[in-house]
Enzyme design. Structure first.
Site, mmCIF file in Angstrom:
data_model
loop_
_atom_site.group_PDB
_atom_site.id
_atom_site.type_symbol
_atom_site.label_atom_id
_atom_site.label_comp_id
_atom_site.label_asym_id
_atom_site.label_seq_id
_atom_site.Cartn_x
_atom_site.Cartn_y
_atom_site.Cartn_z
ATOM 1 N N ASP A 178 0.803 -1.227 0.000
ATOM 2 C CA ASP A 178 0.000 0.000 0.000
ATOM 3 C C ASP A 178 0.836 1.277 0.000
ATOM 4 O O ASP A 178 0.281 2.375 0.041
ATOM 5 C CB ASP A 178 -0.965 -0.004 1.186
ATOM 6 C CG ASP A 178 -2.089 -1.011 0.993
ATOM 7 O OD1 ASP A 178 -2.614 -1.082 -0.134
ATOM 8 O OD2 ASP A 178 -2.421 -1.732 1.950
ATOM 9 N N ASP A 234 -5.708 -5.087 -6.058
ATOM 10 C CA ASP A 234 -5.573 -3.684 -5.639
ATOM 11 C C ASP A 234 -4.202 -3.112 -6.000
ATOM 12 O O ASP A 234 -4.045 -1.915 -6.212
ATOM 13 C CB ASP A 234 -5.755 -3.523 -4.118
ATOM 14 C CG ASP A 234 -6.807 -4.413 -3.503
ATOM 15 O OD1 ASP A 234 -7.065 -5.502 -4.047
ATOM 16 O OD2 ASP A 234 -7.347 -4.052 -2.452
ATOM 17 N N THR A 264 -10.416 -15.038 -2.185
ATOM 18 C CA THR A 264 -10.814 -13.666 -1.903
ATOM 19 C C THR A 264 -10.434 -13.305 -0.481
ATOM 20 O O THR A 264 -10.172 -14.183 0.354
ATOM 21 C CB THR A 264 -12.319 -13.443 -2.132
ATOM 22 O OG1 THR A 264 -12.540 -12.029 -2.215
ATOM 23 C CG2 THR A 264 -13.185 -14.022 -1.010
ATOM 24 N N ARG A 278 -14.981 -3.713 -6.200
ATOM 25 C CA ARG A 278 -13.918 -2.706 -6.032
ATOM 26 C C ARG A 278 -12.596 -3.199 -6.620
ATOM 27 O O ARG A 278 -11.855 -2.438 -7.224
ATOM 28 C CB ARG A 278 -13.769 -2.304 -4.562
ATOM 29 C CG ARG A 278 -12.864 -1.091 -4.416
ATOM 30 C CD ARG A 278 -13.030 -0.346 -3.113
ATOM 31 N NE ARG A 278 -12.606 -1.062 -1.935
ATOM 32 C CZ ARG A 278 -13.396 -1.551 -1.010
ATOM 33 N NH1 ARG A 278 -14.708 -1.419 -1.127
ATOM 34 N NH2 ARG A 278 -12.918 -2.169 0.046
HETATM 35 N N1 GLY Z 1 -7.260 -1.782 -0.965
HETATM 36 C C1 GLY Z 1 -8.153 -2.274 -0.001
HETATM 37 C C2 GLY Z 1 -9.569 -2.095 -0.389
HETATM 38 O O1 GLY Z 1 -9.898 -1.736 -1.496
HETATM 39 O O2 GLY Z 1 -10.417 -2.317 0.469
#
Ligand code: GLY
Length: 402
Positions: A118, A182, A242, A254
């Site tokens: 992140d 992500d 997941t 998302r």
């Molecule tokens: N990157 C973590 C989320 O989208 O919840």
């Protein structure tokens, strides 16, 4: 002919784009300008409470509580909102707050809290944005340090950036060799670092990760797994699972939008038509399954008793679709379709999901951080960020931070 509304929404034209996006949506530019102005007013109202503190990640009863800069991945979305508000208004108070927050990001790097993919989310919207807006050399240096730590998470044999946990985590741990969709949005930090330093090694890691994501996380129907694990010694694929979606074989909406936007950005950095085409394929899946109001359920395969929407996914999609439209050749008719979809999404968010008439310090209702953990129907700080980025994209001349 399609016989039900759901089947009608899934009707696609020759390019795979649902037919309803081939027409310009009925959304006036003035409505989006008004929505942006309303959002910036609220960011201004929040400055005192969150001057060098951070909302989120999600609200309770539509109200964010202040946190220190220790939360896993979301703090820079507030800093990004302050930079956007500064760029739109020129008001010094937004810049002062963003710079006060930047000091906490510098301390966070020094404290060695860097064991995460992140770093892209955290340092793109704080340090790269800060450097772009103010040309402060310290911010460039912080972003490069973050890029070095992100590059350290790359496993060569499978060609992936490990998402979570210590890179030396034990061989049988869940985290070791696990990539997540992500991360496509964390690659711009690496692409940027190559451009900033002239060292192609960062971009080469980003490209290898993007190709591994395409191989293992993108399914043949254009949907995505959330996570996928590989053996870090042999590179062998071990399978998808997941973490926040409904189940291993479902499509967490998302995640799908992180991939749409991430590949559109990769197309710009790597000058690769294949990345734009992949982003388009992911977008077609997304747009064929989104709800009638252009906002997706939190998981496209969610069961009938869990039909929570995720406005944060819609906001990310709006930005990703807007970027994708720019990455396709001008003569490509799909570009107009994705632009139409971006505007339709922003119009719906502004009209139906703005919190401006609620007792809230957030911007968008109906975000779903993690329904598997009971967290839905709230504001999410990244949803608020991408909503404002989308409105800025649609109404201003703006150089993106990613
Ligand atoms: N990157 C973590 C989320 O989208 O919840």
């Amino acid at each position: 002919m399609p016989s039900s509304p759901a089947a009608l929404l899934r009707t696609v034209d020759d390019s795979g784009l649902p037919e309803r996006y081939t027409r310009r949506p009925d959304v006036a530019r003035s409505d989006l300008e008004r929505a942006l102005s309303t959002a910036i007013d609220r960011i201004g109202e929040n400055l005192e409470a969150f001057y060098d503190q951070f909302p989120g990640p999600s609200s309770e009863g539509l109200v964010y509580e202040p946190t220190d800069n220790t939360e896993g991945w979301t703090t820079a979305f507030w800093t990004g909102l302050c930079w956007l508000a500064y760029e739109v208004t020129g008001e010094r108070r937004f810049r002062d707050a963003a710079q006060a927050q930047l000091a906490t990001f510098e301390r966070r790097l020094e404290s060695g809290e860097v064991e995460t993919h992140d770093l892209g989310f955290l340092y793109t919207l704080s340090a790269i944005a800060g450097y772009q807006v103010t040309e402060t050399e310290r911010y460039r240096s912080a972003a490069l340090t973050a890029a070095d730590h992100l590059a350290d998470r790359f496993w060569d044999a499978p060609g992936l950036i490990q998402a979570w946990g210590d890179i030396d985590s034990p061989e049988d741990s869940w985290e070791r060799g696990r990539m997540i969709v992500d991360s496509m949005m964390n690659l711009p930090l690496l692409f940027w670092a190559s451009e900033a330093t002239g060292d192609s090694a960062y971009a080469s890691i980003a490209e290898r990760h993007a190709r591994t994501t395409a191989r293992h996380l993108v399914r043949s129907d254009g949907s995505t797994f959330h996570t996928f694990k590989c053996d870090v010694e042999s590179g062998a694929p071990l399978g998808g699972e997941t973490a926040q979606g409904y189940d291993a074989d479902s499509c967490w909406s998302r995640g799908q939008t992180w991939a749409i936007y991430g590949y559109a950005l990769a197309a710009d950095y790597a000058d690769e038509g294949a990345y734009a085409n992949l982003s388009a394929r992911l977008a077609n899946y997304y747009l064929s399954n989104v709800e009638a109001d252009h906002v997706p359920l939190w998981d496209f395969d969610a069961p009938a008793d869990q039909t929570y929407r995720d406005t944060s996914a819609a906001a990310i999609a709006a930005c990703g679709l807007g970027e994708l439209a720019q990455q396709l050749p001008l003569a490509d008719a799909r570009a107009r379709g994705y632009e139409n979809a971006a505007i339709a999404t922003l119009g719906s968010l502004a009209e139906r999901y703005s919190t401006d008439r609620s007792e809230s310090n957030g911007l968008l209702s109906d975000g779903a951080y993690d329904p598997t953990d009971g967290d839905y129907d709230e504001c999410c700080i990244w949803g608020d960020y991408f909503y404002v980025e989308g409105l800025v994209r649609a109404t201003e001349h703006w150089s993106r931070y990613w």
